[in-house]
Design a protein around this motif. Structure first.
Motif, PDB file in Angstrom:
ATOM      1  N   GLU A 113       0.822  -1.199   0.000  1.00 50.60           N
ATOM      2  CA  GLU A 113       0.000   0.000   0.000  1.00 50.60           C
ATOM      3  C   GLU A 113       0.862   1.256   0.000  1.00 50.60           C
ATOM      4  O   GLU A 113       2.010   1.240   0.459  1.00 50.60           O
ATOM      5  CB  GLU A 113      -0.926  -0.007   1.216  1.00 50.60           C
ATOM      6  CG  GLU A 113      -1.915  -1.164   1.229  1.00 50.60           C
ATOM      7  CD  GLU A 113      -2.810  -1.130   2.447  1.00 50.60           C
ATOM      8  OE1 GLU A 113      -2.623  -0.222   3.293  1.00 50.60           O
ATOM      9  OE2 GLU A 113      -3.689  -2.005   2.561  1.00 50.60           O
ATOM     10  N   THR A 114       0.307   2.326  -0.513  1.00 49.00           N
ATOM     11  CA  THR A 114       1.069   3.583  -0.618  1.00 49.00           C
ATOM     12  C   THR A 114       1.445   4.145   0.746  1.00 49.00           C
ATOM     13  O   THR A 114       2.378   4.939   0.850  1.00 49.00           O
ATOM     14  CB  THR A 114       0.228   4.625  -1.378  1.00 49.00           C
ATOM     15  OG1 THR A 114      -1.052   4.777  -0.739  1.00 49.00           O
ATOM     16  CG2 THR A 114       0.026   4.201  -2.827  1.00 49.00           C
ATOM     17  N   TYR A 152       4.757   5.027  -7.633  1.00 43.98           N
ATOM     18  CA  TYR A 152       3.300   4.977  -7.518  1.00 43.98           C
ATOM     19  C   TYR A 152       2.712   6.225  -8.142  1.00 43.98           C
ATOM     20  O   TYR A 152       3.347   7.279  -8.213  1.00 43.98           O
ATOM     21  CB  TYR A 152       2.866   4.859  -6.060  1.00 43.98           C
ATOM     22  CG  TYR A 152       3.175   6.051  -5.200  1.00 43.98           C
ATOM     23  CD1 TYR A 152       2.235   7.074  -4.997  1.00 43.98           C
ATOM     24  CD2 TYR A 152       4.411   6.165  -4.573  1.00 43.98           C
ATOM     25  CE1 TYR A 152       2.530   8.174  -4.210  1.00 43.98           C
ATOM     26  CE2 TYR A 152       4.712   7.254  -3.785  1.00 43.98           C
ATOM     27  CZ  TYR A 152       3.771   8.252  -3.600  1.00 43.98           C
ATOM     28  OH  TYR A 152       4.078   9.343  -2.824  1.00 43.98           O
ATOM     29  N   ASP A 174      -3.558   5.903  -6.748  1.00 45.16           N
ATOM     30  CA  ASP A 174      -3.462   4.443  -6.700  1.00 45.16           C
ATOM     31  C   ASP A 174      -3.416   3.966  -5.250  1.00 45.16           C
ATOM     32  O   ASP A 174      -2.878   4.649  -4.369  1.00 45.16           O
ATOM     33  CB  ASP A 174      -2.214   3.952  -7.431  1.00 45.16           C
ATOM     34  CG  ASP A 174      -2.341   4.120  -8.936  1.00 45.16           C
ATOM     35  OD1 ASP A 174      -3.469   4.394  -9.391  1.00 45.16           O
ATOM     36  OD2 ASP A 174      -1.321   3.989  -9.637  1.00 45.16           O
ATOM     37  N   MET A 228       1.593   0.593  -4.415  1.00 41.48           N
ATOM     38  CA  MET A 228       2.821   1.019  -5.084  1.00 41.48           C
ATOM     39  C   MET A 228       3.343  -0.094  -5.978  1.00 41.48           C
ATOM     40  O   MET A 228       3.042  -1.274  -5.759  1.00 41.48           O
ATOM     41  CB  MET A 228       3.885   1.401  -4.041  1.00 41.48           C
ATOM     42  CG  MET A 228       3.552   2.623  -3.222  1.00 41.48           C
ATOM     43  SD  MET A 228       4.938   3.108  -2.135  1.00 41.48           S
ATOM     44  CE  MET A 228       4.914   1.774  -0.933  1.00 41.48           C
TER      45      MET A 228
END
Length: 268
Positions: free
Chosen positions: A184-185, A218, A222, A225
């Motif tokens: 995840e970002t 990324y 979004d 990543m």
């Protein structure tokens, strides 16, 4: 000389003269040969003596470490017995040689010279230079096919050694390149981070190096990543691998419970 140059009628005479002169040539060359032999003998003896001293020193060091580890192992077993904890899983290893590499450009597999006759089974983990190499995909009595981590059908749960974050390392199909999925970002992933096997699923042993992050990217908006990593194993140079399994492994006992490669594929 002119006659010898223009024809070969003097060849028998030349051969006879060579036979007669050979002892003289050998006698002249003998002192040099003896000197060289003596020099090489003492040089080799000196090198062997040095190597012997170094090996004796290493044996002493490893003997001391072995004693220390033995004491730690005894203490570990005693503490586990007091806590009524389950015994730690022990592994054993066997060395296998890579016989050939798959010619299929879309697969990353190799054939090794060990099979069911040596106790190899489907799903078995392979190591190279203390790094995760892959796992056995199929077996025959005398050989096996090992799927590399970089194969597009392979996936392994990994853990970041810097902060403990977990991810799924999936093969990219390219040599020495993996992609980390489900990142995840908001996660703290940086270039240079090293990921090791997490041990989840009890298939791959924990804490073995898997990959090092090469690139993190990324797009705004979004959820995940795109993280590319380089495998710690150099597949272009590896010629031998270590197959690992539990010390208490039994083909009959684990026939129904041995993880298959297919189960790893679905982890994607």
């Amino acid at each position: 000389m002119a006659l010898d140059y223009r024809g070969d009628k003097l060849q028998p005479l030349r051969t006879s003269l060579k036979v007669i002169v050979y002892p003289l040539q050998y006698g002249v060359d003998l002192p040099y040969r003896l000197t060289q032999f003596t020099k090489d003998f003492f040089t080799i003896h000196k090198m062997l003596s040095k190597d012997n001293r170094e090996l004796r020193s290493l044996v002493g060091i490893y003997a001391a470490r072995d004693q220390k580890y033995h004491s730690i192992a005894q203490e570990n077993r005693r503490l586990r017995a007091q806590l009524k904890a389950t015994s730690a899983v022990r592994e054993k290893f066997t060395l296998a040689e890579i016989l050939s590499v798959s010619s299929n450009p879309f697969r990353r597999t190799v054939v090794i010279n060990k099979g069911t006759d040596a106790g190899v089974f489907v799903g078995q983990v392979a190591l190279a230079d203390n790094n995760i190499y892959g796992q056995v995909e199929s077996v025959t009595p005398t050989s096996s096919i090992v799927m590399q981590l970089t194969d597009v059908k392979h996936a392994i749960h990994v853990r970041n050694t810097r902060n403990g974050l977990s991810a799924l390392a999936v093969g990219s199909g390219k040599s020495n390149i993996l992609e980390l999925k489900h990142v995840e970002t908001s996660m703290d992933i940086q270039t240079g981070d090293v990921f090791v096997s997490s041990g989840l699923g009890q298939l791959f042993p924990p804490d073995f190096p898997v990959a090092k992050v090469m690139h993190v990217a990324y797009n705004p908006g979004d959820s995940f990543m795109k993280v590319m990593a380089k495998s710690m194993t150099d597949y272009t140079r590896t010629r031998e691998i270590l197959l690992i399994w539990r010390e208490d492994y039994s083909p009959l006992k684990d026939k129904q419970t041995t993880p298959k490669v297919a189960s790893v594929k679905t982890a994607r």
